[in-house]
Design an enzyme around this catalytic site. Structure first.
Site, short mmCIF file in Angstrom:
data_model
loop_
_atom_site.label_atom_id
_atom_site.label_comp_id
_atom_site.label_asym_id
_atom_site.label_seq_id
_atom_site.Cartn_x
_atom_site.Cartn_y
_atom_site.Cartn_z
N GLU A 191 0.94 -1.09 0.07
CA GLU A 191 -0.08 0.10 -0.15
C GLU A 191 0.95 1.11 -0.02
O GLU A 191 0.77 2.08 0.82
CB GLU A 191 -0.86 0.09 1.19
CG GLU A 191 -1.86 -1.16 1.06
CD GLU A 191 -3.13 -1.06 2.09
OE1 GLU A 191 -2.75 -0.61 3.31
OE2 GLU A 191 -3.94 -1.77 2.02
N GLU A 392 -5.39 -8.34 -1.33
CA GLU A 392 -6.07 -8.26 0.06
C GLU A 392 -7.42 -8.03 -0.54
O GLU A 392 -7.97 -7.13 -1.13
CB GLU A 392 -5.46 -7.02 0.88
CG GLU A 392 -4.27 -7.48 1.35
CD GLU A 392 -3.77 -6.30 2.34
OE1 GLU A 392 -4.61 -5.55 2.90
OE2 GLU A 392 -2.76 -5.94 2.47
C1 BGP Z 1 -4.68 -3.11 4.80
C2 BGP Z 1 -3.06 -3.70 5.31
C3 BGP Z 1 -3.37 -4.77 5.87
C4 BGP Z 1 -4.31 -5.26 6.71
C5 BGP Z 1 -5.52 -4.80 5.91
C6 BGP Z 1 -6.97 -4.67 6.88
O1 BGP Z 1 -4.66 -1.63 4.69
O2 BGP Z 1 -2.27 -3.73 4.17
O3 BGP Z 1 -2.06 -4.85 6.79
O4 BGP Z 1 -4.56 -5.05 8.10
O5 BGP Z 1 -5.58 -3.24 5.49
O6 BGP Z 1 -6.98 -3.66 7.56
P1 BGP Z 1 -7.41 -3.70 9.07
O7 BGP Z 1 -6.48 -4.66 9.79
O8 BGP Z 1 -7.06 -2.30 9.75
O9 BGP Z 1 -8.74 -4.12 9.36
#
Ligand code: BGP
Length: 503
Positions: A191, A392
């Protein structure tokens, strides 16, 4: 597709499917949220190791030192470090084809500045990759996923200092040289575009020297962040160029937090506001990584923010020589943009935004928009025309264990099913989608809130917000459902009774 055809060791049943042969059905994780063992075998502290737990209401904090009275969830996380064999076996039993994981920079270079890598750290990943290989699982490795060495924050204000380019490139070269036979797919920065937002200055650009406090109150310093981003883009390009030159079989991708956004209304002012949002948030960094140069609107955009980036001679050349081979992104939700400053801003995946009246939101206020994924895939493909992976996607939700130990996460199945359907439609539209690795395939610590309660996995880990838990693993209903999806190469998304799937 012929009945009984074997693809990647999987017997594919005769179900019509839009997904191509060899599609990489996978799952995603990140070292900082999953590995634990934060100071074991020579590992140093990263920015994430300095972050406490929080909730959706009370933001997690970063501290400048580790304090005994606070809880730091990354320190144990869900302990992949000591459970990797068990986890990879469970994933293999589900039929997983690709495992997205990241390497903890501070396991390899504890402060970021050592001349020689930490052999113990390198050995750990050798073992993980060998384990993947044993089951025919393709690792997809993020080189840096929110785990900048904290020493580099203290000393250099993170990526604001150009010195980090060289330090990252040394780290990336170490990985390519060591693992090029074991890992084909690499992503440079997770990201990377999170540095376009104030929130990104903690976990991504590390431009928070001496800052201690909640993540959502971090001082907004666009000059530092955008300078830092320039350095990250240079570092990414140099890493790509090195891999291309020395290991031409490797495929190196970018990784963008794709913040799909629609104009809140068809008022042309909203349409322009949305276009500008998309330009800054989504395309600014990926244009550089895919096309090898800053977009045409960059100068004006930076000027409007009062930002001036210091570049050196030869930087343009470096960016040109480091174009990525494939485009990857995270996708959880969509937003809307408006020119009307009075409209309420919602919470979501570090990015805020204005709620869309046509969409429902998760328990954490992230607006669920499966069709937005098809839209995004088409938008990205029409701009760049290179292969893509959704690396993701998923639903952060509260899970409940029944007395018999089962976890009925039909809400998660529903979310994943709808998004997979839309990916199928995008493939039918003509986009070149090669893989899908839903987030937190095994439960991990949440990045935005530091909670355990916000779970994404198809595998449950017995670990709780107060740091307790046995770390025992167990499959959720979604585990069996995803197995069926993989077995049918995305042809059979129907929800069935567990016994039916196991047969
Ligand atoms: C993205 C990241 C991850 C992950 C995901 C879910 O922004 O790359 O590391 O954690 O989001 O977010 P969260 O864990 O805050 O729910």
């Amino acid at each position: 597709m012929a009945q009984g055809e074997v693809i990647n060791d999987t017997l594919v049943v005769d179900t019509p499917t839009p997904f191509p042969k060899g599609f990489l059905w996978g799952g995603a994780t990140a070292a900082n949220q999953y590995e634990g063992a934060w100071d074991v075998d020579g590992k140093g502290a990263s920015v994430s190791d300095m972050c406490t737990n929080g909730t959706n209401e009370v933001a997690k904090k970063i501290t400048t030192e580790i304090r005994d009275d606070l809880l730091y969830p990354s320190h144990e996380a869900t302990d992949f470090y000591h459970h990797y064999k068990e986890d990879i076996k469970m994933l293999a039993d589900m039929g997983l084809k690709a495992f997205r994981m990241s390497i903890n920079w501070t396991r390899i270079f504890p402060t970021g500045e050592e001349d020689e890598p930490n052999e113990k750290g390198l050995e750990f990943y050798d073992k993980v990759f060998d384990e993947c290989k044993k089951y025919g699982i393709e690792p997809v490795v993020t080189i840096s996923h929110y785990e900048l060495p904290y020493e580099l924050v203290k000393k250099y204000n993170g990526w604001e200092d150009r010195k980090l380019v060289g330090l990252f490139v040394k780290y990336a070269k170490t990985l390519f040289d060591r693992y090029h036979d074991k890992v084909k797919y690499w992503l440079t920065f997770n990201e990377i575009n999170s540095g376009t937002m104030a929130m990104g200055s903690v976990l991504s650009t590390g431009t928070i020297k001496d800052y201690e406090g909640p993540l959502d109150e971090v001082p907004d310093k666009p000059q530092e962040r955008f300078q830092a981003l320039h350095h990250q883009l240079l570092a990414s390009a140099e890493a790509v160029a090195y891999a291309h030159e020395h290991y031409p079989d490797l495929k190196i991708g970018n990784m963008t937090l794709f913040a799909t956004s629609y104009p809140l209304t068809c008022n042309p002012d909203d349409v322009i506001a949305n276009q500008q949002y998309m330009n800054k948030m989504n395309w600014y960094t990926s244009d550089v990584q895919v096309r090898g140069e800053y977009p045409y609107y960059a100068d004006k955009m930076l000027k409007d923010m009062g930002v001036e980036i210091k570049k050196e001679e030869g930087d343009d050349e470096i960016l040109k020589n480091g174009k990525v081979d494939f485009f990857t992104f995270s996708y959880y939700m969509s937003n809307t943009a408006t020119a009307d400053e009075d409209k309420k801003v919602g919470k979501g995946n570090l990015i805020g935004g204005v709620p869309n009246p046509y969409l429902e939101a998760s328990d954490w206020g992230w607006q669920i928009d499966p069709k937005g994924l098809r839209y995004s895939l088409n938008e990205i493909y029409s701009r760049y025309g290179i292969p893509m992976m959704v690396v993701e996607n998923g639903l952060g939700a509260f899970d409940k264990i029944e007395e018999d130990g089962s976890i009925h996460d039909n809400y998660r199945i529903d979310y994943l099913k709808q998004h997979i359907e839309q990916m199928g439609k995008a493939i039918e539209d003509g986009v070149d989608l090669i893989g899908y690795t839903p987030w937190g395939i095994v439960d991990v610590v949440s990045a935005s809130t530091g909670e355990m309660a916000k779970r994404y996995g198809v595998i449950y880990v017995d670990k709780y917000d107060d740091g307790t838990g046995t770390l025992e693993r167990r499959p959720k209903d979604s585990y069996y459902w995803y197995k069926q999806v993989i077995d049918s190469n995305g042809g059979d998304l129907e929800v069935k009774e567990k016994e039916e799937v196991e047969d």
